[in-house]
Motif scaffolding. Structure first.
Motif: not given
Length: 157
Positions: A28, A31, A68-70
């Motif tokens: 992303h 990210e 990880w956020r995405y």
């Protein structure tokens, strides 16, 4: 009975399917991760660059990292090299398999578009079969079973 290795080029539904389906994927664009614990901005940029080669260390740190956020786009980005390394037995067993399985779960691959889900399922089925029938398989069947069960949520086939 002649069994082909998943790595010998005779398994288009496994590794080749993942490579074709996930070609050009990127992490992303928003990210991020901690540069002092995960890696550099340049390395993160590689994950956001379609098909840029990822060295072993970068790939390992990427799937070992749990925050990880995405995770979905990140997993899509690393699937081609990860599946090749998984088939070759180059994913570290101690925490690598658990961390990689966690990325599959948090990446929610079973909610992806049908073609992407199918490519992952076909790889997992081919890899599982490989671990069972190929005497040269690098991953013990019990490790593959635990991994496949965790990432699919099923203890089958």
């Amino acid at each position: 009975m002649n069994h082909h290795s998943i790595l010998d080029g005779k398994d288009p539904a496994g590794l080749a399917g993942v490579a074709a389906t996930f070609r050009g994927m990127t992490a992303h664009r928003r990210e991020s991760n901690c540069g002092c614990h995960w890696g550099s901005a340049e390395e993160l940029a590689l994950l956001k660059t379609p098909d840029a080669p990822l060295d072993e260390d970068l790939l390992r740190r990427t799937y070992w990292t749990a925050d990880w956020r995405y995770p979905g786009p990140l997993l899509r980005r690393i699937l081609p090299p990860v599946t090749r390394r998984l088939a070759a037995g180059e994913v570290a067993f101690i925490s690598g398999m658990d961390s990689l399985a966690h990325l599959f779960v948090t990446g929610r691959w079973q909610d992806w578009p049908a073609a992407q889900r199918d490519a992952v399922r076909e790889f997992l089925a081919a890899w599982w079969q490989h671990t069972l029938v190929d005497p040269g398989a690098k991953v013990p069947a019990h490790e593959a079973l635990a991994f496949v069960a965790e990432v699919t949520g099923q203890l089958a086939p």
